[in-house]
Scaffold this motif. Structure first.
Motif, PDB file in Angstrom:
ATOM      1  N   LYS A 101      -8.097  -4.281  13.955  1.00 22.73           N
ATOM      2  CA  LYS A 101      -8.734  -3.717  15.149  1.00 22.73           C
ATOM      3  C   LYS A 101      -9.932  -2.869  14.720  1.00 22.73           C
ATOM      4  O   LYS A 101     -11.024  -2.992  15.258  1.00 22.73           O
ATOM      5  N   TYR A 102      -9.678  -2.033  13.719  1.00 18.87           N
ATOM      6  CA  TYR A 102     -10.720  -1.125  13.223  1.00 18.87           C
ATOM      7  C   TYR A 102     -11.959  -1.905  12.807  1.00 18.87           C
ATOM      8  O   TYR A 102     -13.076  -1.575  13.174  1.00 18.87           O
ATOM      9  N   THR A 103     -11.742  -2.969  12.037  1.00 20.43           N
ATOM     10  CA  THR A 103     -12.867  -3.667  11.427  1.00 20.43           C
ATOM     11  C   THR A 103     -13.552  -4.620  12.395  1.00 20.43           C
ATOM     12  O   THR A 103     -14.699  -4.993  12.185  1.00 20.43           O
ATOM     13  N   LEU A 153     -11.504   2.754  -3.394  1.00 22.06           N
ATOM     14  CA  LEU A 153     -10.066   2.969  -3.450  1.00 22.06           C
ATOM     15  C   LEU A 153      -9.549   3.380  -2.093  1.00 22.06           C
ATOM     16  O   LEU A 153     -10.226   4.062  -1.332  1.00 22.06           O
ATOM     17  N   ASP A 154      -8.358   2.909  -1.794  1.00 22.09           N
ATOM     18  CA  ASP A 154      -7.762   3.207  -0.498  1.00 22.09           C
ATOM     19  C   ASP A 154      -6.253   3.155  -0.628  1.00 22.09           C
ATOM     20  O   ASP A 154      -5.706   2.449  -1.471  1.00 22.09           O
ATOM     21  N   ILE A 155      -5.603   3.911   0.251  1.00 28.83           N
ATOM     22  CA  ILE A 155      -4.151   4.009   0.193  1.00 28.83           C
ATOM     23  C   ILE A 155      -3.482   2.954   1.075  1.00 28.83           C
ATOM     24  O   ILE A 155      -2.274   2.758   0.988  1.00 28.83           O
ATOM     25  N   SER A 157      -4.838   3.129  -4.139  1.00 21.51           N
ATOM     26  CA  SER A 157      -4.695   4.420  -4.806  1.00 21.51           C
ATOM     27  C   SER A 157      -4.756   5.547  -3.787  1.00 21.51           C
ATOM     28  O   SER A 157      -5.402   5.425  -2.744  1.00 21.51           O
ATOM     29  N   ASP A 158      -4.075   6.617  -4.077  1.00 16.22           N
ATOM     30  CA  ASP A 158      -4.022   7.782  -3.186  1.00 16.22           C
ATOM     31  C   ASP A 158      -4.886   8.881  -3.798  1.00 16.22           C
ATOM     32  O   ASP A 158      -4.554   9.422  -4.843  1.00 16.22           O
ATOM     33  N   MET A 159      -5.987   9.198  -3.141  1.00 14.64           N
ATOM     34  CA  MET A 159      -6.901  10.187  -3.728  1.00 14.64           C
ATOM     35  C   MET A 159      -6.213  11.534  -3.957  1.00 14.64           C
ATOM     36  O   MET A 159      -6.608  12.290  -4.830  1.00 14.64           O
TER      37      MET A 159
END
Ligand SMILES: C[S@@+](CC[C@H](N)C(=O)[O-])C[C@H]1O[C@@H](n2cnc3c(N)ncnc32)[C@H](O)[C@@H]1O
Lengths: 292, 122
Positions: A22-24, A79-81, A101-103
């Motif tokens: 939906k977001y994209t 990077l994205d969680i 990855s979790d910043m």
């Protein structure tokens, strides 16, 4: 229900397959994110030499922000969680490399190898939350900024576009950035408009110098629409805090605390910024009984 | 994931002092052609840990990189082409990255390494 997604669920849960799609696929969102990313890239102030750089996109999601980096000829690592967001990025065949990855756990890169970092609509929203019992926002902010500082080349910048929930949250984020060694401050574009107002933390790695001076926001001199300028609201300007050694502002709080008038004024300010603020009642700013 | 990214990654598990280079476990790799830009390569060269790049490329069957490299070699087009191929065109698609110190395995699926740490590793 709040319109702030970060108050609804942790990011890896909120951005599930359906939400990621939906977001994209929203043309409104893609357009906004592209604009924010363009501006962030501009604020990175990379040398004007057509040289492709190695950049980070922190909380890259489905790659909307990274695409702007590719279009400008740069290499990037995103990077994205959220696995769902990254899956959409894969489908869209983005050119950057992706990491799950979790910043808040810190970034795992070698020291000084990254030429710049952007983060679009990701940092404040999620990093300040404690979604799990093991989440301590302070430790997460510390891990994030510490590792970001280390992996950036000296003199490199990080530009984080954020929507802080309130002033305290922005101060909290900035405080951790400064403690990690960054110089810089906040650039506010269109400070007088509640709709187009956008905030960027512009952080430079290394000791303060001319290059760490915070650039001006856009639309700062425009006629304000509703705000009375005389309030001297410091939030309505580009706030530069590159001078970390200035003495702490003395807090003017009397014995009785800040008082009802002050609270009402602050609440009004927050309302004008479009924040949801509880209505004023006879209980507003009333002293609590000291009972525990 | 390109070897460029692999060359930058370092394991950040709490207590690990030397998390570089992550060892590559290659189940599947792919090659994707990328536009050649010698300026970028020259600029990047100083940041690259050469030995790690050589070994990573080798684990994907690419043996063309010289064992040692110094900046004088950047004048050679032949060298740059090889450097370019190893750095930007070889992708780890399926497999894992292994921390050299703890042996912790970070799985790689569809080209995306899962670098999420467990609670006790943070
Ligand atoms: C509003 S989206 C923005 C995505 C992208 N930057 C863009 O401009 O379209 C926020 C993203 O931040 C990611 N995110 C939130 N918390 C994160 C964390 N702790 N570590 C990494 N990514 C995170 C979310 O998964 C989500 O994809």
């Amino acid at each position: 229900m709040s319109s702030r997604p970060e108050l609804q669920a942790p990011p890896e849960i909120f951005y599930n397959d359906a939400e990621a799609r939906k977001y994209t696929s929203s043309s409104r969102i893609t357009e906004i994110q592209a604009k924010l990313s363009e501006r962030a890239l501009e604020l990175l102030a990379l040398p004007n030499d057509d040289m492709p750089r190695l950049l980070l996109d922190i909380g890259c999601g489905s790659g909307l922000s990274g695409e702007t980096l590719s279009e400008n000829g740069h290499h990037w690592i995103g990077l994205d969680i959220s696995q769902s967001m990254l899956n959409v990025a894969l489908e869209r065949e983005v050119e950057g490399d992706l990491l799950l990855s979790d910043m808040g756990q810190g970034l795992g890169f070698r020291d000084g190898v990254i030429d710049g970092a952007i983060s679009i609509s990701a940092v404040q929203q999620w990093l300040c939350n404690a979604d799990k019992s093991c989440h301590n926002p302070r430790l997460r902010l510390k891990a994030f900024f510490g590792s970001l500082y280390r992996c950036l080349a000296r003199g490199a910048r990080a530009v984080l576009q954020v929507y802080p929930e309130n002033i305290a949250q922005r101060e909290l984020i900035l405080g951790f950035a400064m403690r990690a060694g960054f110089a810089g401050g906040v650039v506010v574009d269109f400070p007088h408009s509640s709709k187009s107002r956008k905030e960027y933390l512009v952080l430079t790695c290394g000791p303060p110098s001319i290059s760490t001076a915070v650039p001006n926001g856009k639309g700062e001199d425009e006629e304000s629409c509703s705000d009375d300028e005389s309030s001297g609201d410091e939030e309505n300007q580009t706030v530069s805090i590159s001078d970390r050694h200035r003495p702490r502002k003395k807090q003017k709080i009397g014995k009785k605390g800040r008082g009802r008038e002050w609270v009402l004024k602050k609440k009004e300010q927050m309302r004008r910024k479009g924040n949801v603020v509880p209505p004023d009642t006879k209980y507003t700013a009333r002293k609590r009984k000291d009972r525990f | 994931m390109r070897l460029l990214t692999h060359n930058m990654l370092s394991c950040n598990i709490k207590g690990v002092t030397n998390g570089f280079p992550l060892r590559l476990e290659v189940e599947k790799f792919v090659e994707k052609e990328v536009e050649f830009n010698s300026d970028f390569l020259k600029n990047m060269f100083v940041k690259i840990e050469w030995k790690a790049l050589v070994n990573a490329a080798r684990s994907m069957g690419y043996e063309e990189l010289p064992e040692e490299a110094d900046s004088s070699m950047l004048d050679s087009d032949e060298f740059l082409k090889k450097f370019h191929h190893a750095l930007l065109e070889l992708h780890l698609e399926e497999g894992a990255l292994i921390c050299p110190e703890t042996g912790r395995r970070f799985p790689v699926n569809k080209g995306i390494p899962n670098m999420l740490l467990h609670e006790d590793e943070v």
